[in-house]
Enzyme design. Structure first.
Site, short mmCIF file in Angstrom:
data_model
loop_
_atom_site.label_atom_id
_atom_site.label_comp_id
_atom_site.label_asym_id
_atom_site.label_seq_id
_atom_site.Cartn_x
_atom_site.Cartn_y
_atom_site.Cartn_z
N SER A 252 40.45 32.33 41.06
CA SER A 252 41.31 33.43 41.49
C SER A 252 40.90 33.85 42.89
O SER A 252 39.97 33.31 43.47
CB SER A 252 41.16 34.62 40.53
OG SER A 252 39.92 35.25 40.77
N LYS A 253 41.61 34.84 43.39
CA LYS A 253 41.36 35.32 44.76
C LYS A 253 39.90 35.72 44.98
O LYS A 253 39.38 35.63 46.08
CB LYS A 253 42.26 36.51 45.07
CG LYS A 253 43.71 36.09 45.23
CD LYS A 253 44.51 37.16 45.95
CE LYS A 253 45.99 36.81 45.97
NZ LYS A 253 46.73 37.38 44.84
#
Ligand code: GLU
Length: 482
Positions: A252-253
Site C-alpha cells: 500500500s501507499k
C-alpha cells in the site's frame, strides 16, 4: 480462441498490483496467440473519471502493454466501458427473470436492512431467500412503486449447493453449500451489481481465461452460479496471489511508491519495470532475472506463477533499473534522460539539442553510478558547477612530485593539438613516465581538483567532458593555492 481481459476500475492511478494483473493477462495472450481485451469497469460513477481512464491506458502503453480490443481501439464485442453496456445487462437480467432464476423485490432499502438485522438478532446468517423477500411484493406495494415510478431491485436465486472451482493457481477451491444467500444483481436505478456485470461482460466478450488478483476469489462463488444460470461454459480462472510489502503486509501507499506513474516520474525505464513486474509472482524456468520483453512472452506460463504472495522489493527494482540504464542503447537513454536534465535546469531544452553529442557522452560517463534516470542530473553537476575549491598544499616530497606533475599536465593541456580521449590519456601517461610522481597520488589529486570527489566517472571522461577551459581553470585555481 484464447481471450483474456484486464478490467480496471478508473478510480485512481494504475498501481503495481493492477499493472501486474494487466501484464500477466498480456503475457498470457501473447504467449498463446490470444487476444487481450481492455474493459473499463466504470459502474461506480461517483469515483470513476475519464482522466483516470486515460491515465490507466497511458501507463499501460508506457509499460509496453497493448490490447487488441478496448474503448480506444474498438472491437467486435464492445462497447468496452461498463457504463455504456446498460442494455446488455438489462437484457440478461430479463432473461434470468423469465426463466425464474431471478426475481423482483418491491422493498425499500431500509426494509431489506431491517430483514438483515432481524436475521442476525435471531442468531441466523443474514442470507435472503425468495420466500422472505417476495413477501414484500403485495399488490398494493407493486402499484405504490409504479405510481411513484420506482423500480424494484432484482435478486438472483442462489442455488443452495456446493460449488467447486479448479483454479489454475490456487488448485481446487470448494465453496460450501449455503455459504451465501440470494443476492442483488440489479439495483432499483437499473445499475448492475459488480458481480453480475463482470459475468455478463465475460460471457458476451467470450472471455476464455480470467486472470486476476486473489482478492477476487470470494466473488467467484457468485460468478460461478451466474455462469451456471446462463448455461455457458465457465472460463478458466487463475487467481494470482497478492503483492506484499517487505513487512509482509499488503502493498500500500505506506510502503512508498506504488503507482506506475510514480516509477515513471522517478526515471524507471519501462522495460526494466516490465521485467520487474513479470517477476512479481512468476519466474523464468532457468531462474534468469534480466529478461527482454520477447523472452518473457516466450517463457510465460501460468504453471510458473507462484502460489505464495510476492514481495515487492524496492532495492531489487532499483537494482534492475540500474542494469537496464547501463545496458540499454545510449541514444535511447539520452532521450529518456533529457526531460530530467531540463527539469533540473542544468541545460535548457535548446541546449540539450544543440549539445546532443556532448550530452550523450556525459550521460554515458555517469550512467554506471545511477539506479534511476532522475539521479543523472545530480551526477552531471560536476560538469557545470565549479566544485568547492580543493586546497592542494604539498607537504611531503611525494606530494611535491605530484604537484609538479600536475603543473606539467596543466601546461600540456593548454597546448594539446586536439581534444580527445587518446590525447588526454597519452598526456597523462607521458607525464607519469617522465616525472614518476606517485601514481595513485597523482590520479587522486587530479580527480579531487577537478570534481572535489573521490569517486565518479572515469577521469579521462571527466577531463574530456569538462573541456580544455574548465579543466585548466580548475587546475589553475587549485595549484595557485599551493
Ligand atoms: N474491476 C475489478 C478491479 O478493478 C476487476 C474485476 C475482475 O477482474 O474480475 O479490481
Amino acid at each position: 480462441m484464447i481471450r483474456v481481459r484486464f478490467a480496471p476500475s478508473p478510480t485512481g492511478f494504475l498501481h503495481v498490483g493492477g499493472a501486474r494483473t494487466a501484464l500477466f493477462n498480456y503475457l498470457y495472450a501473447k504467449h498463446y496467440g490470444g487476444k487481450l481485451v481492455l474493459r473499463v469497469e466504470d459502474t461506480d460513477i461517483s469515483r470513476s473519471t475519464k482522466e483516470f481512464e486515460e491515465q490507466l491506458m497511458e501507463a499501460l502503453l508506457w509499460l509496453g502493454i497493448t490490447w487488441d480490443e478496448g474503448p480506444d481501439v474498438g472491437g467486435s464485442s464492445g462497447p468496452y466501458r461498463q457504463s455504456e453496456r446498460g442494455e446488455i445487462y438489462r437484457d440478461m437480467v430479463i432473461d434470468l427473470l423469465k426463466r425464474d432464476l431471478a426475481y423482483k423485490v418491491y422493498a425499500y432499502p431500509e426494509e431489506i436492512e431491517g430483514l438483515h438485522d432481524k436475521l442476525l438478532s435471531e442468531g441466523k446468517a443474514p442470507h435472503y431467500d425468495h420466500s422472505m423477500l417476495e413477501s414484500f411484493n403485495s399488490a398494493d406495494r407493486v402499484s405504490e412503486f409504479e405510481s411513484k415510478q420506482l423500480n424494484p431491485v432484482v435478486f438472483f436465486k442462489m442455488p443452495r449447493k456446493e460449488y467447486r472451482l479448479s483454479d489454475k493457481i490456487k488448485g481446487e477451491v470448494v465453496f460450501k453449500e449455503g455459504a451465501i444467500g440470494d443476492f442483488v444483481i440489479m439495483r432499483s436505478n437499473g445499475q448492475p451489481i459488480y458481480n453480475f456485470a463482470v459475468v455478463a461482460d465475460d460471457i458476451s466478450m467470450e472471455i476464455s481465461h480470467v486472470i486476476r488478483g486473489d482478492d477476487h476469489l470470494s466473488n467467484t462463488l457468485r460468478q460461478l452460479a451466474l455462469y451456471e444460470a446462463f448455461g455457458v461454459a465457465i472460463p478458466s480462472f487463475a487467481h494470482v496471489s497478492m503483492i506484499l510489502g517487505p513487512d509482509g503486509k499488503k502493498l500500500s501507499k505506506r510502503h512508498g511508491d506504488t503507482s506506475v506513474e510514480q516509477f515513471r516520474e522517478k526515471g524507471f525505464l519501462p522495460e526494466a519495470f516490465f521485467n520487474f513486474l513479470a517477476l512479481l509472482g512468476w519466474s523464468h524456468p532457468d531462474g534468469k532475472e534480466i529478461l527482454r520483453h520477447e523472452e518473457i512472452v516466450e517463457s510465460f506460463t501460468i504453471e510458473r506463477v507462484n502460489t505464495s504472495a510476492a514481495i515487492f522489493d524496492d532495492a531489487k527494482v532499483r537494482w534492475m533499473n540500474g542494469v537496464y540504464i547501463r545496458e540499454t542503447d545510449l541514444d535511447r537513454i539520452t532521450d529518456l534522460t533529457i526531460p530530467f536534465i531540463v527539469e533540473s535546469k542544468l541545460m535548457t531544452s535548446e541546449e540539450v539539442v544543440a549539445n546532443r553529442k556532448w550530452l550523450r557522452r556525459a550521460i554515458d560517463s555517469v550512467r554506471k553510478g545511477v539506479e534511476t534516470l532522475s539521479e543523472v542530473p545530480e551526477k552531471m553537476k560536476l560538469y557545470f558547477d565549479d566544485p568547492e575549491l580543493t586546497q592542494f598544499s604539498p607537504s611531503s616530497d611525494s606530494e611535491r612530485e605530484v604537484y609538479r606533475a600536475l603543473e606539467a599536465f596543466k601546461d600540456r593541456v593548454e597546448y594539446l593539438d586536439s581534444w580527445n580521449n587518446d590525447e588526454i590519456i597519452g598526456t597523462i601517461r607521458a607525464i607519469i613516465k617522465d616525472m614518476k610522481p606517485d601514481r595513485k597520488g597523482f590520479y587522486m589529486t587530479l580527480r579531487n581538483i577537478l570534481t572535489s570527489a573521490e569517486e565518479g566517472p572515469e577521469l579521462v571522461d571527466v577531463i574530456f567532458l569538462l573541456g580544455r577551459n574548465k579543466t585548466l581553470n580548475r587546475l589553475q585555481r587549485a595549484l595557485r593555492m599551493a
